[in-house]
Design a protein around this motif. Structure first.
Motif, PDB file in Angstrom:
ATOM      1  N   LEU A 190       0.822  -1.208   0.000  1.00 37.23           N
ATOM      2  CA  LEU A 190       0.000   0.000   0.000  1.00 37.23           C
ATOM      3  C   LEU A 190       0.853   1.253   0.000  1.00 37.23           C
ATOM      4  O   LEU A 190       0.513   2.252  -0.650  1.00 37.23           O
ATOM      5  N   VAL A 191       1.956   1.235   0.733  1.00 33.64           N
ATOM      6  CA  VAL A 191       2.863   2.384   0.735  1.00 33.64           C
ATOM      7  C   VAL A 191       3.435   2.597  -0.670  1.00 33.64           C
ATOM      8  O   VAL A 191       3.532   3.731  -1.164  1.00 33.64           O
ATOM      9  N   ALA A 192       3.818   1.499  -1.344  1.00 31.66           N
ATOM     10  CA  ALA A 192       4.344   1.618  -2.707  1.00 31.66           C
ATOM     11  C   ALA A 192       3.274   2.137  -3.660  1.00 31.66           C
ATOM     12  O   ALA A 192       3.540   3.007  -4.498  1.00 31.66           O
ATOM     13  N   PHE A 193       2.052   1.625  -3.557  1.00 32.66           N
ATOM     14  CA  PHE A 193       0.967   2.081  -4.427  1.00 32.66           C
ATOM     15  C   PHE A 193       0.644   3.547  -4.171  1.00 32.66           C
ATOM     16  O   PHE A 193       0.387   4.311  -5.113  1.00 32.66           O
ATOM     17  N   HIS A 194       0.650   3.940  -2.919  1.00 30.28           N
ATOM     18  CA  HIS A 194       0.397   5.336  -2.561  1.00 30.28           C
ATOM     19  C   HIS A 194       1.394   6.258  -3.259  1.00 30.28           C
ATOM     20  O   HIS A 194       1.023   7.293  -3.837  1.00 30.28           O
ATOM     21  N   ALA A 195       2.674   5.881  -3.246  1.00 31.79           N
ATOM     22  CA  ALA A 195       3.694   6.679  -3.919  1.00 31.79           C
ATOM     23  C   ALA A 195       3.492   6.675  -5.432  1.00 31.79           C
ATOM     24  O   ALA A 195       3.662   7.701  -6.101  1.00 31.79           O
ATOM     25  N   LEU A 196       3.130   5.527  -5.973  1.00 27.61           N
ATOM     26  CA  LEU A 196       2.883   5.425  -7.413  1.00 27.61           C
ATOM     27  C   LEU A 196       1.773   6.377  -7.846  1.00 27.61           C
ATOM     28  O   LEU A 196       1.908   7.101  -8.836  1.00 27.61           O
ATOM     29  N   ARG A 197       0.666   6.372  -7.118  1.00 30.63           N
ATOM     30  CA  ARG A 197      -0.451   7.266  -7.455  1.00 30.63           C
ATOM     31  C   ARG A 197      -0.030   8.721  -7.356  1.00 30.63           C
ATOM     32  O   ARG A 197      -0.389   9.549  -8.199  1.00 30.63           O
ATOM     33  N   ALA A 198       0.735   9.048  -6.332  1.00 32.82           N
ATOM     34  CA  ALA A 198       1.168  10.432  -6.148  1.00 32.82           C
ATOM     35  C   ALA A 198       2.064  10.889  -7.296  1.00 32.82           C
ATOM     36  O   ALA A 198       1.930  12.010  -7.803  1.00 32.82           O
ATOM     37  N   VAL A 199       2.972  10.009  -7.731  1.00 30.86           N
ATOM     38  CA  VAL A 199       3.869  10.350  -8.840  1.00 30.86           C
ATOM     39  C   VAL A 199       3.084  10.558 -10.129  1.00 30.86           C
ATOM     40  O   VAL A 199       3.316  11.517 -10.880  1.00 30.86           O
ATOM     41  N   ARG A 200       2.147   9.671 -10.403  1.00 27.83           N
ATOM     42  CA  ARG A 200       1.358   9.799 -11.626  1.00 27.83           C
ATOM     43  C   ARG A 200       0.499  11.054 -11.606  1.00 27.83           C
ATOM     44  O   ARG A 200       0.379  11.759 -12.612  1.00 27.83           O
ATOM     45  N   GLN A 201      -0.113  11.352 -10.468  1.00 32.69           N
ATOM     46  CA  GLN A 201      -0.960  12.540 -10.389  1.00 32.69           C
ATOM     47  C   GLN A 201      -0.144  13.819 -10.488  1.00 32.69           C
ATOM     48  O   GLN A 201      -0.567  14.795 -11.112  1.00 32.69           O
ATOM     49  N   ALA A 202       1.056  13.820  -9.901  1.00 31.36           N
ATOM     50  CA  ALA A 202       1.900  15.015  -9.943  1.00 31.36           C
ATOM     51  C   ALA A 202       2.454  15.286 -11.334  1.00 31.36           C
ATOM     52  O   ALA A 202       2.881  16.403 -11.630  1.00 31.36           O
ATOM     53  N   ALA A 203       2.449  14.265 -12.205  1.00 36.82           N
ATOM     54  CA  ALA A 203       2.922  14.491 -13.574  1.00 36.82           C
ATOM     55  C   ALA A 203       2.045  15.494 -14.299  1.00 36.82           C
ATOM     56  O   ALA A 203       2.510  16.233 -15.179  1.00 36.82           O
ATOM     57  N   GLY A 204       0.765  15.569 -13.918  1.00 32.24           N
ATOM     58  CA  GLY A 204      -0.146  16.545 -14.507  1.00 32.24           C
ATOM     59  C   GLY A 204      -0.135  16.496 -16.019  1.00 32.24           C
ATOM     60  O   GLY A 204      -0.170  15.434 -16.641  1.00 32.24           O
ATOM     61  N   GLY A 205      -0.060  17.661 -16.623  1.00 30.19           N
ATOM     62  CA  GLY A 205      -0.032  17.735 -18.078  1.00 30.19           C
ATOM     63  C   GLY A 205       1.365  17.764 -18.648  1.00 30.19           C
ATOM     64  O   GLY A 205       1.547  17.910 -19.864  1.00 30.19           O
ATOM     65  N   ALA A 206       2.387  17.614 -17.795  1.00 31.27           N
ATOM     66  CA  ALA A 206       3.774  17.720 -18.268  1.00 31.27           C
ATOM     67  C   ALA A 206       4.286  16.428 -18.880  1.00 31.27           C
ATOM     68  O   ALA A 206       5.159  16.447 -19.748  1.00 31.27           O
ATOM     69  N   ALA A 207       3.790  15.291 -18.418  1.00 28.74           N
ATOM     70  CA  ALA A 207       4.313  14.007 -18.901  1.00 28.74           C
ATOM     71  C   ALA A 207       3.206  12.963 -18.896  1.00 28.74           C
ATOM     72  O   ALA A 207       2.269  13.035 -18.101  1.00 28.74           O
ATOM     73  N   ARG A 208       3.339  12.008 -19.786  1.00 30.43           N
ATOM     74  CA  ARG A 208       2.360  10.933 -19.914  1.00 30.43           C
ATOM     75  C   ARG A 208       3.046   9.590 -19.717  1.00 30.43           C
ATOM     76  O   ARG A 208       4.192   9.388 -20.134  1.00 30.43           O
ATOM     77  N   VAL A 209       2.332   8.661 -19.096  1.00 33.23           N
ATOM     78  CA  VAL A 209       2.900   7.332 -18.844  1.00 33.23           C
ATOM     79  C   VAL A 209       3.161   6.617 -20.169  1.00 33.23           C
ATOM     80  O   VAL A 209       2.296   6.546 -21.034  1.00 33.23           O
ATOM     81  N   ARG A 210       4.373   6.096 -20.303  1.00 34.74           N
ATOM     82  CA  ARG A 210       4.728   5.304 -21.484  1.00 34.74           C
ATOM     83  C   ARG A 210       4.542   3.814 -21.186  1.00 34.74           C
ATOM     84  O   ARG A 210       3.974   3.085 -21.982  1.00 34.74           O
ATOM     85  N   TRP A 211       5.050   3.392 -20.024  1.00 36.77           N
ATOM     86  CA  TRP A 211       4.836   2.011 -19.583  1.00 36.77           C
ATOM     87  C   TRP A 211       4.990   1.931 -18.076  1.00 36.77           C
ATOM     88  O   TRP A 211       5.603   2.799 -17.455  1.00 36.77           O
ATOM     89  N   GLN A 212       4.422   0.885 -17.517  1.00 35.20           N
ATOM     90  CA  GLN A 212       4.539   0.624 -16.088  1.00 35.20           C
ATOM     91  C   GLN A 212       4.705  -0.871 -15.874  1.00 35.20           C
ATOM     92  O   GLN A 212       4.037  -1.683 -16.520  1.00 35.20           O
TER      93      GLN A 212
END
Length: 469
Positions: free
Chosen positions: A236-258
């Protein structure tokens, strides 16, 4: 309300990728936090308890507030937690030194430091849960947007690794958890430099990896402008960080792969052991040792080079390697051990001894044949067979369900660290590509290479020396 004490993640020298190296941590501070860094990260309010200075291994024990402070708790529960936290560090440190098992009660209390000479997640003890995620900068985004993004990500990483909630809008996923050895590590791909107008500052170490004959690479799951490695000892701690990183990317970057991975949890075995992969083999033997006199030279980029922004950083090669487990598991034990060149039970060479015993490459059996077969994985990948080429392997296993034929889509998220991939990963992989017995049972399906800058000092964000110079 009583506060539970957290204990620093140990980074003592060890024998495998799941034992950490000592790192030197910057103690410099600045009065003003950069944008995106939570208030109070670079200075200490008058009512905050004194901060313990980093130890020589780059870790710290701290009683600073964490996510736990926003959970109502009885005083007796807090006192109990404090007692567990106070003993947890000793137990955890002993575990990685090979003397005492890690107590499960210590898992949440361990903390890795964000600020330091090197980024966390390289020599940090291997965590039980990992997420690897690559981003491409959005159309129209350039150097300015990239700098703002790294500033945001660094602020998030500093808070989350300390066990604090996401500044502004926390999802609540990890409210009742400690830091759990969370690390976030950031890197730049080759194309990042073109898209930010920094091609002149791209290091030669990011030259494209050669094509290997055994590769079956999916371009959609390879490469990327930016890379984030997340590791923690709680899912859960790892997932929490993952969500935060993706949300903070905003409109600056898009996920290529995970890609999502896992390892054995601390405390799951009666004594500390090198991790096993999904083939059941001990994986991580013969990693460079932090105690080796040339460890830093092999793993970290030295200061004073052509690209000063990369000093104390490293290069990460990431490979998604699917294991053909149905075929592998049909092999008799002796055949499996011959393919690897080591005993499955304890990782020792077929020539005898323990896991750390050097390979007896010259030893012959009664028929005059090498005890460790000529095409055994351990023989071909040994540093002495590759002009001393070495890399620090720090992988995660993965399992993504079943393929159309019913076989498991499972294997290894191979991550290796080195000061120069052309002298580390490339020569070893070339040798493996030409005749490794293990090649029959694996498929390399994705590949990426990233330059990972050194750690950020207090008041800095990761990559600042590249983006603002």
């Amino acid at each position: 309300m009583a506060k539970k004490k957290r204990t620093a993640t140990p980074s003592s020298a060890g024998k495998t990728a799941n034992t950490g190296a000592r790192t030197t941590t910057s103690t410099s501070t600045t009065a003003t936090a950069p944008a995106g860094v939570p208030a109070g990260r670079t200075g200490r309010p008058a009512d905050e308890p004194p901060r313990r200075e980093p130890g020589p291994d780059g870790s710290r024990a701290t009683g600073r507030p964490s996510r736990r402070r926003i959970i109502a708790a009885a005083g007796t529960a807090g006192a109990t937690g404090l007692a567990l936290g106070a003993t947890g560090g000793a137990l955890t440190r002993a575990a990685v030194s090979g003397t005492t098992p890690t107590a499960l009660t210590t898992v949440g209390s361990t903390e890795a430091m964000f600020h330091g000479k090197h980024q966390a997640g390289i020599t940090t003890p291997l965590q039980s849960r990992g997420h690897l995620i690559a981003f491409d900068l959005a159309p129209g985004a350039g150097r300015k947007e990239a700098a703002a993004l790294l500033r945001r990500w660094s602020g998030l990483a500093a808070a989350l690794m300390a066990g604090e909630p996401v500044p502004g809008a926390d999802t609540g996923v990890a409210l009742d958890a400690g830091p759990s050895s969370l690390t976030l590590t950031f890197g730049f791909g080759r194309t990042f430099f073109d898209r930010t107008g920094l091609a002149a500052r791209r290091p030669a170490g990011l030259d494209p990896l050669p094509v290997f004959s055994s590769d079956q690479l999916d371009a959609r799951r390879s490469n990327g402008d930016l890379w984030v490695q997340i590791g923690a000892n709680d899912a859960l701690v790892a997932f929490h960080a993952l969500r935060a990183v993706r949300q903070a990317a905003g409109g600056a970057a898009r996920v290529r792969w995970q890609m999502d991975g896992f390892n054995r949890s601390p405390g799951a075995t009666a004594r500390p052991l090198t991790a096993r992969n999904l083939m059941g083999q001990v994986d991580g033997t013969n990693n460079p040792q932090p105690s080796d006199p040339d460890f830093d030279r092999r793993i970290f980029v030295p200061a004073g080079g052509e690209h000063g922004w990369l000093a104390n950083g490293s290069y990460a090669v990431v490979r998604r390697i699917r294991m053909l487990l149905d075929s592998w598991e049909q092999l008799p034990l002796a055949k499996q051990e011959g393919v690897i060149g080591r005993r499955k039970s304890d990782g020792a060479p077929l020539t005898g001894g323990s896991e750390t015993t050097p390979l007896g490459l010259e030893k012959l059996d009664t028929d005059g044949r090498p005890v460790i077969p000529a095409n055994a994985h351990a023989r071909i990948s040994a540093p002495e067979q590759n002009q001393g080429a070495a890399m620090l392997r720090r992988p995660f296993s993965y399992h993504d369900g079943s393929l159309p034929d019913g076989s498991p889509d499972a294997g290894l998220l191979f991550v290796c660290w080195q000061a120069d991939p052309l002298r580390g990963f490339v020569p070893v992989q070339r040798k493996l590509d030409r005749g490794d017995a293990l090649s029959e049972f694996v498929r390399h399906e994705a590949s990426a290479l990233f330059a990972v800058p050194g750690g950020a000092a207090e008041g800095e964000y990761v990559g600042q020396r590249l983006l603002e110079s």
